[in-house]
Design a protein around this motif. Sequence first.
Motif, PDB file in Angstrom:
ATOM      1  N   PHE A 117       0.853  -1.177   0.000  1.00 38.32           N
ATOM      2  CA  PHE A 117       0.000   0.000   0.000  1.00 38.32           C
ATOM      3  C   PHE A 117       0.896   1.236   0.000  1.00 38.32           C
ATOM      4  CE2 PHE A 117      -3.229  -2.994   0.764  1.00 38.32           C
ATOM      5  CZ  PHE A 117      -4.437  -2.373   0.495  1.00 38.32           C
ATOM      6  N   ALA A 159     -10.601  -3.777  -1.338  1.00 32.29           N
ATOM      7  CA  ALA A 159     -10.603  -4.369  -2.675  1.00 32.29           C
ATOM      8  C   ALA A 159      -9.187  -4.730  -3.105  1.00 32.29           C
ATOM      9  CB  ALA A 159     -11.244  -3.398  -3.662  1.00 32.29           C
ATOM     10  N   LYS A 160      -8.263  -3.804  -2.895  1.00 33.42           N
ATOM     11  CA  LYS A 160      -6.868  -4.067  -3.302  1.00 33.42           C
ATOM     12  C   LYS A 160      -6.302  -5.269  -2.559  1.00 33.42           C
ATOM     13  CE  LYS A 160      -5.421   0.574  -4.547  1.00 33.42           C
ATOM     14  NZ  LYS A 160      -4.798   1.748  -3.924  1.00 33.42           N
ATOM     15  N   ALA A 161      -6.561  -5.308  -1.255  1.00 28.51           N
ATOM     16  CA  ALA A 161      -6.015  -6.410  -0.460  1.00 28.51           C
ATOM     17  C   ALA A 161      -6.559  -7.754  -0.936  1.00 28.51           C
ATOM     18  CB  ALA A 161      -6.335  -6.201   1.020  1.00 28.51           C
ATOM     19  N   MET A 162      -7.790  -7.755  -1.457  1.00 29.43           N
ATOM     20  CA  MET A 162      -8.400  -8.995  -1.942  1.00 29.43           C
ATOM     21  C   MET A 162      -7.936  -9.345  -3.351  1.00 29.43           C
ATOM     22  SD  MET A 162     -10.389 -10.191   0.324  1.00 29.43           S
ATOM     23  CE  MET A 162     -10.310  -9.552   1.961  1.00 29.43           C
ATOM     24  N   GLY A 163      -7.030  -8.550  -3.885  1.00 28.05           N
ATOM     25  CA  GLY A 163      -6.512  -8.840  -5.220  1.00 28.05           C
ATOM     26  C   GLY A 163      -7.375  -8.266  -6.326  1.00 28.05           C
ATOM     27  N   ILE A 164      -8.212  -7.284  -5.991  1.00 31.05           N
ATOM     28  CA  ILE A 164      -9.093  -6.675  -6.995  1.00 31.05           C
ATOM     29  C   ILE A 164      -8.411  -5.442  -7.578  1.00 31.05           C
ATOM     30  CG2 ILE A 164     -11.273  -5.434  -7.294  1.00 31.05           C
ATOM     31  CD1 ILE A 164     -12.333  -7.335  -4.983  1.00 31.05           C
ATOM     32  N   ASN A 165      -8.290  -5.433  -8.883  1.00 30.79           N
ATOM     33  CA  ASN A 165      -7.656  -4.322  -9.573  1.00 30.79           C
ATOM     34  C   ASN A 165      -8.663  -3.180  -9.705  1.00 30.79           C
ATOM     35  OD1 ASN A 165      -6.514  -2.548 -11.358  1.00 30.79           O
ATOM     36  ND2 ASN A 165      -5.716  -4.135 -12.720  1.00 30.79           N
ATOM     37  N   ALA A 192      -2.203 -10.354  -3.121  1.00 32.64           N
ATOM     38  CA  ALA A 192      -3.065 -11.464  -2.693  1.00 32.64           C
ATOM     39  C   ALA A 192      -2.699 -12.751  -3.436  1.00 32.64           C
ATOM     40  CB  ALA A 192      -4.534 -11.114  -2.935  1.00 32.64           C
ATOM     41  N   ALA A 247      -0.206  -3.467  -5.112  1.00 29.67           N
ATOM     42  CA  ALA A 247      -1.030  -3.860  -3.960  1.00 29.67           C
ATOM     43  C   ALA A 247      -2.038  -4.950  -4.327  1.00 29.67           C
ATOM     44  CB  ALA A 247      -1.753  -2.645  -3.390  1.00 29.67           C
ATOM     45  N   HIS A 248      -2.655  -4.829  -5.509  1.00 29.59           N
ATOM     46  CA  HIS A 248      -3.688  -5.811  -5.833  1.00 29.59           C
ATOM     47  C   HIS A 248      -3.106  -7.122  -6.369  1.00 29.59           C
ATOM     48  CE1 HIS A 248      -3.470  -3.488  -9.713  1.00 29.59           C
ATOM     49  NE2 HIS A 248      -3.320  -4.710 -10.144  1.00 29.59           N
TER      50      HIS A 248
END
Lengths: 268, 344
Positions: A59, B208-214, A88, A84-85
């Motif tokens: 982040f 969203a970012k942490a879940m891998g969502i762009n 995961a 960051a994305h």
Amino acid sequence: MEPAWNDKHIISLRNIKMYFQGIKAVDDLSFDINEGEIFGLIGPNGAGKSTLFNCITRFYKPTEGKVYYKDGQGKVLDLDDYKAHDIAKTGIMRTFQNLELVLYVSVLENLLIGGHIYYNSGLFHQFLRTKKIKNEEAQNKARAEEILEKLNLIQYKGMFPAGLPYGVLKKIELARVLMTKPRLIILDEPAAGLNDAETEELAETIRQIRKEYNCTIFLVEHDMNLVMGVCDTVCAISFGKMLAIGTPEEVQNSPLVQEAYLGEKGDD
Amino acid sequence: MTNNLKQISKHPLFGYVILALGLIGLQLLFMFTDGIVTLTVSRAIAMSMIYTIAAMGLGILMGLAGLASLGTAAFVGLGAYIAANILISFHVPFFVVILAVTIVAIVIGSIIGFISLRVRGLHLLVITLAFATILNELFITPNNFTGGPSGITNVPFPELGMFLQLDRETVYFLILGVMFLLIMLTLNIINSPTGRAMLAMSSSESLAKAMGINVLKYRVLAFVISTIYAMIAGVLFVSSLTAASPASWNFMLSLNLLAAVILGGSAKPSGVIMGCFAIFTLDLVVLRNFAFFVQNPSASMVFSGALIIIIYAKFPGGLTKLVQEARHLIIKIVKGAKHGTSLE
């Protein structure tokens, strides 16, 4: 410069520095976390704990320093190469201090959001709802139900998060984390806002997750009971610098830590 | 038998099929009877369906992705002009027009998506408004493409296939068909990983970012989808009225569409349909029958404004919530009645 990699480690922080306009939030921190351990990071307010988290999960981009991480295939990744994305997908998953659940969809759907990276169907399949997406949906739903079952949350499956007790919401967040099939879970103050009984239950859940899902857990915490009770290794920082690292007892007995953290804690 | 019926009535499309059948019935009544359903009503319903299509796109943008736009009307207009030009110049089947418009919508939607990447809330509204103002200026400026202030008239009705030529009355069914297909598409989007990713994004971008969502991808996608819907609405507008004039897509329409989505209270097509029919059909069918509203056309705006205020203040969940609560109440009363008789 690649470090000499010790295969016991899952993540290695090397000389991380994070400066905000001259403020040294994290100042030259280096430590390693062993695979499979529960690692606690403690420190007074403003010590740079959350900043360090954000550096690992991309982040923030650290001012200097490297984070190396060993993925599921045993390959050592330099996290500089990840956004960051993308984190995961490497198997690193974080939670947030304030609960970040989507309040107006069901608990099950919240878990499906966690399963996002395990959908391979393109937009075509999704928009026309073909067999492919239906199958993927069924698989993810089954996995979500299995996780809810294991964490004793299955009765909340169809409910909306709004109105559920805070301790339950924290567990739902952990369940959602498990949907990403993580290898390293980063928990940002998981016990914040919980009462003693709930904290004890949380500790139990954390141990259960480590055991049943083969995860490494890295937690930042204020609650000393949780840290001392559950962690294998504890690292104490203050003003972005390392004070002590070792077993919970060693860190607790370190004079530096007592002065900076426990001393302050004793005042209130 | 009753079990079968019960199962059918639980199908997610059940309500929409009933609605479609009702709308078909209305148009058949208009076509084959004398005056049970008037031209005004038929027209009003056709227009409401067209606006519903544009509003469904806006619903995805607002309700799922948590973004907003005040430029919807301008995109309806752009779709209309493109369709008008194609229909006048070429004899191509309807789906070719839709295809052409969709490609333009993808390009324009992407541009807005990228421009608005770092913009939120009110700032986003201003940017989309600015974009719409530019388009509106281009529409009004005399040129061959839009026909300037007087617009384009005498656009031929579209043909469905090679020999199925539509006319003033049958174009209604085309609108209904397209609306129904887009309702299914919208439901699929809402229930897909894409829809959930947009929801997560609107709830919290960090999450969203942490879940891998762009986040960038889904932001752009939301704008692209809503632009496609708006421009398809424009195609149907021109197909139904055989004319396109710049006054039809002014700022008021964008506001009304926004109001319809808010009034509906949900990104689901059911909510959007209720909102649109409440705002547009009510105005076109009911209010226009009163001399007062005919003489003062802007008074109907006051009426829909008042409606929004009342619903918003009393029922923050919009019409969707209102209907849900009404249903619960009815079920409760019915059950209570049954319970009462069984006690006696």
